[in-house]
Design an enzyme around this catalytic site. Structure first.
Site, PDB file in Angstrom:
ATOM      1  N   LYS A   1       0.839  -1.191   0.000  1.00 38.93           N
ATOM      2  CA  LYS A   1       0.000   0.000   0.000  1.00 38.93           C
ATOM      3  C   LYS A   1       0.880   1.249   0.000  1.00 38.93           C
ATOM      4  CE  LYS A   1      -4.034   1.821   2.501  1.00 38.93           C
ATOM      5  NZ  LYS A   1      -4.959   1.573   3.621  1.00 38.93           N
TER       6      LYS A   1
ATOM      7  N   GLU B   1     -18.390  -5.570  11.819  1.00 46.07           N
ATOM      8  CA  GLU B   1     -19.251  -4.763  12.686  1.00 46.07           C
ATOM      9  C   GLU B   1     -20.247  -5.608  13.464  1.00 46.07           C
ATOM     10  OE1 GLU B   1     -17.674  -2.258   9.376  1.00 46.07           O
ATOM     11  OE2 GLU B   1     -18.704  -4.196   9.473  1.00 46.07           O
TER      12      GLU B   1
ATOM     13  N   ARG C   1     -24.879  -2.358   9.115  1.00 45.18           N
ATOM     14  CA  ARG C   1     -24.560  -3.766   8.902  1.00 45.18           C
ATOM     15  C   ARG C   1     -24.797  -4.593  10.163  1.00 45.18           C
ATOM     16  NH1 ARG C   1     -18.763  -3.735   5.949  1.00 45.18           N
ATOM     17  NH2 ARG C   1     -19.715  -5.321   4.671  1.00 45.18           N
TER      18      ARG C   1
END
Length: 636
Positions: A281, A367, A395
């Protein structure tokens, strides 16, 4: 003309020589740094997938073959290679979306920008192809962070159950989502990363043993037959193969030729294949690599040479106010603990983690697990604070309802980026939480209007140990304190005119907008009371009493009008037998296109001028019809 400028569609990539592919990758990185630092956006993830994206488009025939991106914030390179090279308006009104967008291109098949969903999409598309007799390749690109989400594993289980359905899963493994990826799966992938010598060992063994007279061939056969056992010992990709997935890798995700070779092998396999690519990244941008917090996951406008921010926020952020207050509370309350879902730094829990490392857990992109685990922590005698973006709590609704609320657990949910966020588009606007959570029995919701109220209401929330509480705040700077001029019940009165006509109910961070609206109405001879309910669920019992003293009630909220605070105020008035007319100003029931927050608010009418004009028009129509504008108690 640069190589990048010559790429109008993916087919143009296939004529490039290997050196030209390397040159193109370098040009793309230069373009990304220059373009994204001008507008802001997801820089680090896209710098990490340059070669991987080039390889995907050289091997597969998009859009006939479907390339599906999980999360989608790493799709900038994909956009560049599919004819979208004008990044001047990236994430702005009328410009390119920061995520895949069907409105932009046939190459964008799905627009999901919430993590861990792409494998479910791929499973459904593969089944549809099977039923309809359609032949094409489906490629699902998912990050190692997204694989920590339970939905990804539910999908893998189903994909593997029908082992003859062709589907290619590309794992973009950069060891981090927003921050370094954590959990058991992360450990598994880390093990795979360290075993690249295994295949070289097997290749060496084949060459040497097959040349050994008499015993060489049988020995190599035995070794090859034991391959699965060796792999489980040295590189436990057996985890994927035991599910029924062919495993290829790990592959250097920045070696285009190696990635293409793996993808071609996967393409020839008639069943589900997982190609494991190791990427970095922020690759190619030294400041990004030096920023170990999130590798420039998302950046604002920056100097493209130094990567120093061009716009320094003039005020503190809501996130930083929350983070500092959480650390203060943590020092006072050893029972207060924190949970985050793969975004410790973005939600402001860095300081808490530094000061109380044994009282915070990053559960990954999960979550639902965060909510249930919090219920367990609360039942075990602690008070957990679960900090997520407002859009992501959607969610975990079932877990908030059935695990936290049903069991009367004292869990505080802190919802960052609540309301219209703007530039990240429809999936990231946090405009459903106050509607969705209205139906949860016993749950309380606070919408602070300024930093002082955030601190107060956070402390009030963590003092509640028999029911869930929610604190929500937006992405914008926190602004100046807004003092109350009085109180009514538990509500703060922000403005009070004598003999008022209109009651403005200001929800959270829209309080300044309501005060500006009151000023405009005063200029038109319309007198207002502006009240901040502080806790918008449940509403204060004095609100209907106050409403009865006005000729019109207007509720202004940064949330969907469907089932939101305006709806709740209307219900409270009806229940109390108060027949004062009500107007609700909020987010319409539609998905809002990406643009700056101010642009979006203006488009949907959440501005002082628009609200004042509509309130004035209601009063004018009522007056023209001969209706009483002010209640008798006001002397009208």
């Amino acid at each position: 003309m640069t190589l990048l400028e010559s790429i109008k569609e993916p087919q143009d990539l296939r004529t490039l020589s290997p050196p030209e592919v390397g040159e193109l990758a370098a040009e793309i990185r230069t373009f990304l740094v220059r373009a994204v630092t001008r507008t802001g956006g997801h820089l680090g993830p896209n710098l990490g997938v340059v070669e991987l994206t080039i390889a995907l488009h050289r091997v597969f025939d998009s859009p006939v073959d479907h390339i599906l991106w999980d999360t989608g914030h790493q799709s900038y390179v994909h956009k560049l290679l599919t004819g979208r090279q004008d990044f001047s308006g990236l994430r702005g009104k009328g410009g390119l979306s920061g995520y895949p967008s069907r409105a932009e291109s046939a190459h964008d098949v799905i627009e999901n920008s919430h993590a861990s969903t792409v494998l479910g999409w791929a499973d459904g598309l593969a089944k549809a192809d099977e039923v309809l007799g359609r032949r094409r390749h489906l490629v699902a690109v998912i990050g190692d962070g997204a694989l920590t989400g339970g939905m990804a594993w539910e999908a893998l289980n189903n994909i593997a159950a029908a082992g003859n359905r062709p589907l290619i899963i590309v794992v973009n493994d950069n060891e981090r989502s927003y921050a370094p990826t954590i959990g058991g799966l992360a450990e598994h992938l880390a093990t795979l990363r360290t075993t690249d010598g295994y295949e070289r060992f097997l290749t060496w063994g084949k060459g040497v043993l097959q040349q050994t007279p008499v015993i060489g061939q049988p020995l190599y056969g035995s070794l090859h037959g034991a391959k699965k056992g060796f792999k489980d010992t040295f590189a436990p990709q057996g985890m994927f193969e035991d599910l029924g997935l062919k495993y290829l890798g790990p592959v250097d995700g920045h070696d285009t030729a190696a990635v293409e070779s793996a993808l071609h092998r996967a393409k020839r396999f008639h069943g589900p294949v997982l190609v494991h690519c190791i990427t970095e990244k922020g690759r190619g941008c030294l400041p990004a690599l030096a920023d170990d917090a999130d590798r420039f996951h998302t950046v604002g406008r920056m100097n493209p040479l130094t990567c120093e921010p061009l716009v320094v926020p003039a005020a503190a952020s809501w996130t930083s106010v929350f983070g500092d207050e959480m650390a203060e509370i943590g020092a006072e309350r050893p029972d207060v603990v924190a949970i985050t879902a793969a975004m410790l730094q973005p939600v402001g829990l860095t300081r808490f983690a530094e000061e109380f490392p044994d009282r915070i857990w990053d559960v990954g992109i999960a979550e639902q697990h965060a909510a249930v685990s919090a219920a367990g922590l609360a039942t075990g005698g602690l008070h957990p604070v679960v900090a997520v973006y407002a859009t992501f709590l959607n969610r975990a609704f079932d877990q908030v309802l059935m695990d936290v609320a049903l069991h009367g657990c004292g869990v505080t949910f802190v919802l960052d980026r609540a309301g219209v966020t703007g530039v990240d588009g429809p999936s990231h606007n946090g405009v459903w939480d106050m509607s969705v959570l209205q139906v949860v029995p016993g749950l309380r919701i606070a919408a602070p209007r300024d930093a002082d109220r955030l601190r107060e209401e956070l402390r009030e929330a963590v003092d509640v140990d028999d029911a869930p509480t929610v604190i929500r705040f937006p992405k914008e700077p926190v602004g100046e304190p807004i003092p109350a001029v009085g109180t009514i019940g538990g509500m703060d009165v922000l403005h009070r005119a004598p003999d008022p006509d209109v009651l403005l109910v200001a929800v959270g961070a829209l309080a300044p907008l309501c005060l500006q609206t009151a000023d405009l109405l005063a200029g038109a001879g319309i007198r207002c009371t502006v009240v901040d309910p502080r806790w918008v669920k449940p509403l204060d019992e004095q609100l209907p009493v106050l409403a009865a003293q006005h000729g019109l009630v207007a509720v202004v909220e940064d949330n969907s009008r469907a089932g939101g605070v305006g709806w709740a105020v209307g219900q409270a008035l009806r229940d109390a037998g108060v027949d004062v007319p009500l107007r609700s100003f909020g987010v319409p029931e539609r998905f809002l296109a990406h643009a700056g927050r101010g642009d979006v608010l203006a488009e949907i009418g959440l501005t002082p001028v628009e609200i004042a004009g509509r309130v004035s028009a209601v009063l004018e129509r009522r007056a023209a019809a001969g209706e009483r504008i002010r209640p008798k108690e006001n002397g009208a």
